[in-house]
Motif scaffolding. Structure first.
Motif, PDB file in Angstrom:
ATOM      1  N   LYS A  74     123.361  90.030   4.078  1.00 43.64           N
ATOM      2  CA  LYS A  74     122.613  90.269   5.315  1.00 43.64           C
ATOM      3  C   LYS A  74     123.578  90.763   6.382  1.00 43.64           C
ATOM      4  O   LYS A  74     124.741  90.349   6.440  1.00 43.64           O
ATOM      5  CB  LYS A  74     121.892  89.004   5.782  1.00 43.64           C
ATOM      6  CG  LYS A  74     122.793  87.833   6.056  1.00 43.64           C
ATOM      7  CD  LYS A  74     122.010  86.542   6.336  1.00 43.64           C
ATOM      8  CE  LYS A  74     121.399  85.960   5.087  1.00 43.64           C
ATOM      9  NZ  LYS A  74     120.829  84.596   5.310  1.00 43.64           N
ATOM     10  N   PRO A 107     126.976  83.328  14.190  1.00 46.51           N
ATOM     11  CA  PRO A 107     126.183  82.372  13.426  1.00 46.51           C
ATOM     12  C   PRO A 107     124.705  82.774  13.527  1.00 46.51           C
ATOM     13  O   PRO A 107     123.996  82.390  14.458  1.00 46.51           O
ATOM     14  CB  PRO A 107     126.473  81.039  14.124  1.00 46.51           C
ATOM     15  CG  PRO A 107     126.785  81.422  15.542  1.00 46.51           C
ATOM     16  CD  PRO A 107     127.424  82.783  15.474  1.00 46.51           C
ATOM     17  N   LEU A 108     124.238  83.573  12.590  1.00 51.83           N
ATOM     18  CA  LEU A 108     122.940  84.236  12.719  1.00 51.83           C
ATOM     19  C   LEU A 108     121.794  83.257  12.920  1.00 51.83           C
ATOM     20  O   LEU A 108     120.923  83.450  13.782  1.00 51.83           O
ATOM     21  CB  LEU A 108     122.683  85.102  11.476  1.00 51.83           C
ATOM     22  CG  LEU A 108     123.726  86.185  11.163  1.00 51.83           C
ATOM     23  CD1 LEU A 108     123.329  86.940   9.903  1.00 51.83           C
ATOM     24  CD2 LEU A 108     123.868  87.148  12.334  1.00 51.83           C
ATOM     25  N   LYS A 109     121.761  82.203  12.104  1.00 53.87           N
ATOM     26  CA  LYS A 109     120.653  81.243  12.173  1.00 53.87           C
ATOM     27  C   LYS A 109     120.682  80.481  13.493  1.00 53.87           C
ATOM     28  O   LYS A 109     119.651  80.295  14.150  1.00 53.87           O
ATOM     29  CB  LYS A 109     120.749  80.270  11.004  1.00 53.87           C
ATOM     30  CG  LYS A 109     119.516  79.419  10.803  1.00 53.87           C
ATOM     31  CD  LYS A 109     118.431  80.220  10.104  1.00 53.87           C
ATOM     32  CE  LYS A 109     117.259  79.334   9.714  1.00 53.87           C
ATOM     33  NZ  LYS A 109     116.179  80.118   9.049  1.00 53.87           N
ATOM     34  N   GLN A 110     121.851  80.051  13.880  1.00 56.23           N
ATOM     35  CA  GLN A 110     122.000  79.265  15.112  1.00 56.23           C
ATOM     36  C   GLN A 110     121.510  80.037  16.335  1.00 56.23           C
ATOM     37  O   GLN A 110     120.915  79.461  17.253  1.00 56.23           O
ATOM     38  CB  GLN A 110     123.467  78.876  15.286  1.00 56.23           C
ATOM     39  CG  GLN A 110     123.768  78.075  16.544  1.00 56.23           C
ATOM     40  CD  GLN A 110     125.262  77.796  16.671  1.00 56.23           C
ATOM     41  OE1 GLN A 110     125.942  77.534  15.675  1.00 56.23           O
ATOM     42  NE2 GLN A 110     125.784  77.860  17.880  1.00 56.23           N
ATOM     43  N   ASP A 151     127.478  87.336   8.935  1.00 55.73           N
ATOM     44  CA  ASP A 151     127.044  85.956   9.153  1.00 55.73           C
ATOM     45  C   ASP A 151     128.254  85.032   9.016  1.00 55.73           C
ATOM     46  O   ASP A 151     128.835  84.920   7.933  1.00 55.73           O
ATOM     47  CB  ASP A 151     125.971  85.588   8.123  1.00 55.73           C
ATOM     48  CG  ASP A 151     125.375  84.213   8.362  1.00 55.73           C
ATOM     49  OD1 ASP A 151     125.730  83.560   9.366  1.00 55.73           O
ATOM     50  OD2 ASP A 151     124.539  83.784   7.541  1.00 55.73           O
ATOM     51  N   GLU A 155     128.352  81.981   8.840  1.00 58.78           N
ATOM     52  CA  GLU A 155     128.081  80.852   7.945  1.00 58.78           C
ATOM     53  C   GLU A 155     128.148  81.259   6.474  1.00 58.78           C
ATOM     54  O   GLU A 155     128.245  80.396   5.598  1.00 58.78           O
ATOM     55  CB  GLU A 155     126.696  80.270   8.264  1.00 58.78           C
ATOM     56  CG  GLU A 155     126.514  79.822   9.704  1.00 58.78           C
ATOM     57  CD  GLU A 155     127.554  78.800  10.121  1.00 58.78           C
ATOM     58  OE1 GLU A 155     127.744  77.807   9.382  1.00 58.78           O
ATOM     59  OE2 GLU A 155     128.192  78.981  11.173  1.00 58.78           O
ATOM     60  N   ASN A 177     116.787  84.013   3.002  1.00 62.26           N
ATOM     61  CA  ASN A 177     117.920  83.377   2.335  1.00 62.26           C
ATOM     62  C   ASN A 177     118.727  84.396   1.538  1.00 62.26           C
ATOM     63  O   ASN A 177     119.394  84.043   0.558  1.00 62.26           O
ATOM     64  CB  ASN A 177     117.418  82.252   1.425  1.00 62.26           C
ATOM     65  CG  ASN A 177     116.828  81.107   2.233  1.00 62.26           C
ATOM     66  OD1 ASN A 177     117.355  80.725   3.272  1.00 62.26           O
ATOM     67  ND2 ASN A 177     115.705  80.573   1.778  1.00 62.26           N
ATOM     68  N   SER A 228     118.741  86.455  10.207  1.00 60.51           N
ATOM     69  CA  SER A 228     118.798  85.108   9.619  1.00 60.51           C
ATOM     70  C   SER A 228     117.495  84.691   8.950  1.00 60.51           C
ATOM     71  O   SER A 228     117.400  83.573   8.432  1.00 60.51           O
ATOM     72  CB  SER A 228     119.130  84.079  10.707  1.00 60.51           C
ATOM     73  OG  SER A 228     118.000  83.869  11.564  1.00 60.51           O
ATOM     74  N   ARG A 275     112.691  81.622  14.981  1.00 57.38           N
ATOM     75  CA  ARG A 275     112.723  80.201  14.619  1.00 57.38           C
ATOM     76  C   ARG A 275     111.300  79.666  14.624  1.00 57.38           C
ATOM     77  O   ARG A 275     110.373  80.335  15.074  1.00 57.38           O
ATOM     78  CB  ARG A 275     113.582  79.427  15.615  1.00 57.38           C
ATOM     79  CG  ARG A 275     113.139  79.537  17.055  1.00 57.38           C
ATOM     80  CD  ARG A 275     114.051  78.739  17.974  1.00 57.38           C
ATOM     81  NE  ARG A 275     113.588  78.735  19.353  1.00 57.38           N
ATOM     82  CZ  ARG A 275     113.916  79.652  20.269  1.00 57.38           C
ATOM     83  NH1 ARG A 275     114.716  80.666  19.938  1.00 57.38           N
ATOM     84  NH2 ARG A 275     113.475  79.561  21.519  1.00 57.38           N
TER      85      ARG A 275
END
Length: 307
Positions: free
Chosen positions: A271, A255-258, A210, A212, A267, A264, A145
């Protein structure tokens, strides 16, 4: 399987670690293998066929670790990018050597079809210590992040930033080991001042999708290819794998990004994170490496066929 300890030997139960506890933990970490001789030498052997770049350099005390990435020599801006990462958790050996095996044995098959970008060992300090964390007791795979506290993660984010929107597929190569239950999860609970709840370790290969942006057909294509090399992890009695519901054979979702997971960082429409089980009596180290390489090939093949 070993039984996890009732308490972790560092810190006070219920109290998160401070600097003293982290220093004590670090003092217990010993170098057990060589990044230079086992990983960098293998990458050097690929230089005649691929471009190799240093995308960062870690400095921990008096140790220096160059971070190397491997690129297609015939890089073309009109081709999609495929990203392969390994060794985000340095102790997960087949992630590193499976990525290198893919480049050595299979990457040429995709020349002129995709641009390959491979970071085979994101966490070299962890590779040498056979550990999940970096020397600051930070998990790089929860740190992808902005303003990342882990330099390993920040360096990879910088490498990928110019092509992030052009990545068609990203596969992040991992392992689930018995030491997750006997060492790393107890250490995590102690570090964060939380109680440790024992769990189970699945026997076999599985994938993380993922939640999401799930791609069930993509993951099943990878499962079908890997099953020819090694066995697929079954669900437990609760229809779960490591505490997450099994949504399809050999597949769970995060939730990969979270969670700040490596998978993540682009884009990419496709993935996933692989999970090999090297401690299985039914799998050899060679099978584990092969499973990772086969997973990469199957993932690329599917992504190219469904662009």
């Amino acid at each position: 399987m070993n039984t996890a300890p009732a308490f972790y030997p560092i810190g006070t139960p219920g109290t998160p670690w401070g600097e003293a506890e982290r220093a004590e933990w670090l003092s217990r970490q010993a170098r057990q293998r060589s990044y230079e001789s086992e990983v960098l030498s293998a990458i050097e052997g690929l230089r005649p066929r691929f471009d190799v770049e240093e995308y960062g350099r870690l400095e921990y005390g008096d140790e220096r670790f160059p971070l190397l990435a491997i690129r297609s020599r015939d890089w073309r801006d009109d081709l999609p990018v495929v990203l392969v990462t390994g060794g985000v958790h340095g102790y997960e050996t087949s992630g590193v050597h499976g990525a290198l095996q893919f480049v050595d044995q299979h990457a040429a098959d995709y020349a002129g079809r995709v641009n390959l970008l491979v970071a085979p060992c994101v966490s070299p300090w962890g590779y040498e210590r056979i550990h999940r964390w970096n020397p600051n007791a930070i998990d790089p795979n929860r740190s992808f992040r902005e303003d990342s506290p882990a330099e390993e993660s920040a360096a990879l984010l910088r490498l990928v930033a110019p092509v992030r929107d052009r990545v068609l597929m990203h596969i992040d190569l991992h392992e689930t080991t018995d030491t997750d239950e006997t060492e790393f999860r107890p250490a995590l609970a102690a570090r964060d001042g939380k109680p440790f709840t024992p769990g189970g370790i699945p026997d076999g290969f599985y994938l993380v999708d993922d939640s999401e942006n799930p791609q069930p057909e993509f993951l099943q294509a990878v499962i079908a290819a890997v099953e020819k090399v090694t066995h697929i992890a079954p669900a437990d009695d609760n229809n779960e794998i490591i505490g997450s519901p099994v949504v399809a054979r050999g597949v769970i979702q995060y939730p990969l990004k979270q969670l700040g997971l490596c998978a993540s960082i682009t884009n990419a429409p496709y993935k996933t994170t692989t999970e090999v089980y090297p401690d299985s009596p039914r799998a050899t180290p060679e099978q584990c490496n092969e499973a990772q390489a086969v997973a990469v090939c199957a993932a690329i093949d599917y992504a190219l066929a469904h662009r």
